[in-house]
Write a protein that holds these residues in place. Structure first.
Motif, PDB file in Angstrom:
ATOM      1  N   GLY A   1       5.826   2.316  -1.702  1.00 53.33           N
ATOM      2  CA  GLY A   1       6.324   3.623  -1.316  1.00 53.33           C
ATOM      3  C   GLY A   1       6.374   3.825   0.184  1.00 53.33           C
ATOM      4  N   SER A   2       5.285   3.519   0.861  1.00 55.43           N
ATOM      5  CA  SER A   2       5.202   3.677   2.312  1.00 55.43           C
ATOM      6  C   SER A   2       3.909   3.037   2.788  1.00 55.43           C
ATOM      7  CB  SER A   2       5.235   5.156   2.712  1.00 55.43           C
ATOM      8  OG  SER A   2       4.006   5.783   2.378  1.00 55.43           O
ATOM      9  N   VAL A   3       3.788   2.886   4.087  1.00 54.83           N
ATOM     10  CA  VAL A   3       2.559   2.332   4.660  1.00 54.83           C
ATOM     11  C   VAL A   3       1.392   3.283   4.422  1.00 54.83           C
ATOM     12  CG1 VAL A   3       1.453   1.654   6.827  1.00 54.83           C
ATOM     13  CG2 VAL A   3       3.808   0.972   6.360  1.00 54.83           C
ATOM     14  N   ASP A   4       1.684   4.572   4.288  1.00 52.65           N
ATOM     15  CA  ASP A   4       0.625   5.563   4.104  1.00 52.65           C
ATOM     16  C   ASP A   4       0.226   5.749   2.644  1.00 52.65           C
ATOM     17  OD1 ASP A   4       0.627   6.100   6.856  1.00 52.65           O
ATOM     18  OD2 ASP A   4       2.316   7.472   6.638  1.00 52.65           O
ATOM     19  N   GLN A   5       0.948   5.145   1.704  1.00 54.45           N
ATOM     20  CA  GLN A   5       0.586   5.259   0.292  1.00 54.45           C
ATOM     21  C   GLN A   5      -0.825   4.706   0.094  1.00 54.45           C
ATOM     22  OE1 GLN A   5       0.092   3.253  -2.540  1.00 54.45           O
ATOM     23  NE2 GLN A   5       0.296   4.958  -3.974  1.00 54.45           N
ATOM     24  N   SER A   6      -1.592   5.293  -0.797  1.00 53.23           N
ATOM     25  CA  SER A   6      -3.025   4.999  -0.888  1.00 53.23           C
ATOM     26  C   SER A   6      -3.330   3.519  -1.089  1.00 53.23           C
ATOM     27  CB  SER A   6      -3.652   5.819  -2.025  1.00 53.23           C
ATOM     28  OG  SER A   6      -3.118   5.422  -3.284  1.00 53.23           O
ATOM     29  N   LEU A   7      -2.554   2.842  -1.921  1.00 52.81           N
ATOM     30  CA  LEU A   7      -2.809   1.434  -2.202  1.00 52.81           C
ATOM     31  C   LEU A   7      -2.516   0.565  -0.979  1.00 52.81           C
ATOM     32  CD1 LEU A   7      -1.131   1.702  -5.654  1.00 52.81           C
ATOM     33  CD2 LEU A   7      -3.512   1.017  -5.372  1.00 52.81           C
ATOM     34  N   VAL A   8      -1.399   0.864  -0.314  1.00 55.61           N
ATOM     35  CA  VAL A   8      -1.059   0.106   0.888  1.00 55.61           C
ATOM     36  C   VAL A   8      -2.065   0.406   1.996  1.00 55.61           C
ATOM     37  CG1 VAL A   8       0.746  -0.427   2.552  1.00 55.61           C
ATOM     38  CG2 VAL A   8       1.371   0.216   0.212  1.00 55.61           C
ATOM     39  N   ALA A   9      -2.383   1.682   2.156  1.00 55.93           N
ATOM     40  CA  ALA A   9      -3.346   2.069   3.193  1.00 55.93           C
ATOM     41  C   ALA A   9      -4.690   1.381   2.982  1.00 55.93           C
ATOM     42  CB  ALA A   9      -3.512   3.588   3.200  1.00 55.93           C
TER      43      ALA A   9
END
Length: 533
Positions: free
Chosen positions: A384-392
Motif C-alpha cells: 500500500g505505502s511505505v507507511d503501511q503498518s507491515l511495511v513500516a
C-alpha cells in the motif's frame, strides 16, 4: 456530517476530567459492587424490516449488579435486568434476530427504538451518568465497536496455534499438482474457499471428489473486480449440476469488502495459498506463488469452522439463485509453460499458526516482524505505502540491524507505483545506513509475482493477504505462519533465487510500458482485476 462519523462522548462527573472513551466511571464503585458497566457496541440500523435486531451491548465486570443501572436515550429510560453474566451482554427487543457471536449473552429487554439518524445514550446509576455514547447517521448493517463502524457479523477469531509436524511446501508455477493433491485424495470432505475459480483442473478434481462420496462445498467472491467471467460461470454451473454446493458472497449483508481467502480443507488437511483457483494461479501458467499443506488438528478444525461460518452466513448466496439475471465478462485465456525449478518438499516444522483477516493477521504479522533478529524477506505483488503498518515494521526491523529485502512485482500494471515505493525504501536505507534493499522483480521461471509471503528468521508467513490496509482490515483473508529451519530454508531459497535474478534494480526493458500503453482500456481493466487478486 460524514456518513460513518461517530462522536463518542464520555464524562467524569467528579473532580476528575473525562478522557474521550466509550464509558467511564462517574464515581468509584463501593466494595460490594463490581466496576461500572461500559458501552461495548451498538447496532442501530440492521438489515431487516423495521430494524429488527437493533441492540446495545454493554461490558459487565465480575460482581457488577446490572439491575442497579438504567439506559437512557433522552426520551425513554430502561431499567436493566439482573443478569448472571460477565463479559459482553447484548440487550435487544428481538433476540431471535441477533446472532450470538462467541460466548456473549443475549438478553431480551424492551429496548427503546434506536434512531438511524443519531442517538445519545447514557448508562446511569442513581441518576448519575457513568457512561455516554453518541452516534450520527448509523450505516446500514453495521455495528459500532472498538472505535469504528464495522459490518454486523464480523468475526473476532484469535490466532490458532498448533503443534509441531510436517508440512508439504510448494511454489508456483513450479508445482501445480501440489495444490490439487489433497483434493484429489479426499474421501470425506472438501471445503474450497477462493476469490475466483476458473480452472478446469480444479473443477474436475472437485467433481471427482463429490463422485467418490466426499461432501464438497465451494465459497467464492460474488463481486470480484472486473466481474465474474463467463469461464467461471461455466465452471460453477458444472459443479452445481454435479451436486456440489456452491455459494458466492455478495450483497448488502456482506461482512467484508471481498472474500479474498484462498484455501482448501480436504479431509484432515489444510492447504493455504497465495494464488487463485485459476490457470494463472494454481494452474502453473503464470504467477509466482507460495503454498503449504498441513495436517495440524487445531488449524484444520478452525479453518473448517471459518469456512462454515462464512458459507452459512446470510451474505453467502447459492450460485443457482445468484446467477439469475447476471451478466458475465469475458477473459483472455492465460497460457504458459515453465520448467519446474523447485520441487514440492515435505518439511519438518516446530510450530504452525492460523491467521485470519481482518480478525488478527495484520497485528500478528507485525508482531512477528517486530521480533525479527536476523533477516526479513518480503515477496509481494505490491504494498500500500511505505507507511503501511507491515511495511513500516520492516523498516523498523532494519533500523534494529535486521537485514531486510523486499521484492515487488515489476508487472506493467503495478510497475509505476512499485518503482516509487522501491525508490523511497532504498532512499531511506541510503540516508540512514540501513541493511534494507528493495527491488522490482525480473521474472525468470515465472511471468509475474502474485505471492503474498514473508520469511522472518525461521518463520514463513504465506496466504492471501496483500500488504495494504484494505486487504488487512476489510477483507476475509487466511494465512499460515510455519516455523522451523527446514521450512524457512525452503522458501528463503526460492526468494533468494528470484532476488538474484532481479539484479540490482529490477528494471523492465525500455519501451515495454509504451507498447502496453497502446493496448487500450481492455488491458487496463484486466490489470485492475489482477491487482485486486
Amino acid at each position: 456530517m460524514a456518513h460513518l462519523r461517530l462522536v463518542l462522548l464520555a464524562c467524569l462527573l467528579t473532580a476528575a476530567s473525562g478522557a474521550g472513551a466509550v464509558a467511564v466511571a462517574a464515581d468509584e464503585p463501593t466494595a460490594e459492587d463490581g466496576p461500572h458497566p461500559a458501552f461495548a457496541s451498538v447496532a442501530a440500523n440492521p438489515l431487516a424490516e423495521n430494524d429488527r435486531g437493533e441492540y446495545v451491548a454493554v461490558t459487565v465486570g465480575e460482581g457488577t449488579n446490572l439491575s442497579s443501572y438504567t439506559l437512557d436515550d433522552g426520551e425513554e429510560r430502561l431499567g436493566l435486568p439482573a443478569v448472571n453474566a460477565t463479559g459482553t451482554v447484548i440487550l435487544t427487543a428481538h433476540p431471535e434476530a441477533v446472532r450470538r457471536p462467541g460466548n456473549r449473552s443475549v438478553v431480551e429487554v424492551p429496548l427503546p427504538r434506536l434512531s438511524n439518524s443519531g442517538e445519545r445514550l447514557r448508562l446511569q446509576r442513581d441518576g448519575e451518568t457513568v457512561a455516554a455514547l453518541a452516534y450520527e447517521d448509523a450505516p446500514e448493517a453495521e455495528v459500532y465497536s472498538d472505535g469504528r463502524w464495522r459490518p454486523v457479523g464480523v468475526t473476532e477469531y484469535p490466532v490458532v496455534d498448533g503443534t509441531s509436524g510436517e508440512a508439504r511446501g510448494f511454489v508456483l508455477p513450479d508445482a501445480p499438482a501440489a495444490a490439487l493433491a489433497p483434493i484429489e485424495q479426499a474421501d470425506e470432505r472438501v471445503l474450497l474457499a477462493g476469490y475466483t475459480l476458473t480452472s478446469r483442473r480444479v473443477t474436475d478434481a472437485l467433481v471427482r471428489a463429490h463422485d467418490r462420496g466426499a461432501r464438497v462445498r465451494v465459497l467464492l467472491e460474488g463481486g470480484p473486480v472486473g466481474g465474474i467471467t463467463s469461464e467461471q460461470a461455466a465452471r460453477l454451473d458444472r459443479l452445481v449440476n454435479a451436486g456440489v454446493g456452491v455459494r458466492v458472497v455478495d450483497g448488502p449483508a456482506t461482512r467484508y469488502r471481498y472474500h479474498h481467502a484462498k484455501y482448501a480443507v480436504a479431509d484432515g488437511r489444510a492447504t493455504v495459498l497465495t494464488e487463485n483457483w485459476k490457470p494463472s494461479g494454481v494452474g502453473g501458467t503464470s504467477s509466482r506463488g507460495w503454498g503449504a499443506t498441513v495436517a495440524d488438528e487445531a488449524v484444520v478444525s478452525r479453518l473448517a469452522e471459518t469456512f462454515a461460518g462464512d458459507f452459512e452466513y446470510r451474505a453467502a448466496t447459492p450460485w443457482g439463485e445468484f446467477r439469475e439475471g447476471e451478466t458475465f465478462t469475458s477473459e483472455s485465456p492465460v497460457s504458459g509453460s515453465f520448467r519446474s525449478r523447485t520441487e514440492p518438499a515435505t518439511l519438518d516444522y516446530e510450530s504452525v499458526s492460523l491467521l485470519t483477516a481482518p480478525d488478527n493477521a495484520e497485528r500478528e504479522v507485525v508482531r512477528r516482524i517486530e521480533r525479527a533478529e536476523s533477516s526479513v524477506r518480503v515477496l509481494q505483488m505490491s504494498v500500500g505505502s511505505v507507511d503501511q503498518s507491515l511495511v513500516a515494521a520492516t523498516v523498523e526491523a532494519a533500523r534494529r540491524g535486521v537485514e531486510v529485502r523486499i521484492l515487488l512485482s515489476g508487472a506493467w500494471y503495478v510497475e509505476k507505483e512499485n518503482r516509487r515505493i522501491v525508490d523511497r525504501l532504498n532512499h531511506i536505507a541510503e540516508r540512514e545506513g540501513l541493511s534494507l534493499t528493495a527491488r522490482l522483480a525480473r521474472p525468470q521461471g515465472y511471468e509475474k509475482i502474485h505471492a503474498k509471503g514473508v520469511v522472518i528468521d525461521e518463520t514463513v508467513v504465506l496466504g492471501s493477504m496483500n500488504w495494504n490496509d484494505n486487504s488487512a482490515r476489510e477483507n476475509r483473508e487466511v494465512l499460515l505462519a510455519v516455523s522451523g529451519a527446514a521450512v524457512s530454508d525452503y522458501y528463503r531459497n526460492v526468494f533468494d533465487r528470484d532476488w538474484r535474478a532481479s539484479g540490482s534494480g529490477g528494471e523492465r526493458p525500455a519501451g515495454l510500458i509504451a507498447v502496453l500503453g497502446v493496448l487500450g482500456v481492455g488491458c487496463l481493466l484486466a490489470a485492475r482485476r489482477l491487482q485486486f487478486e
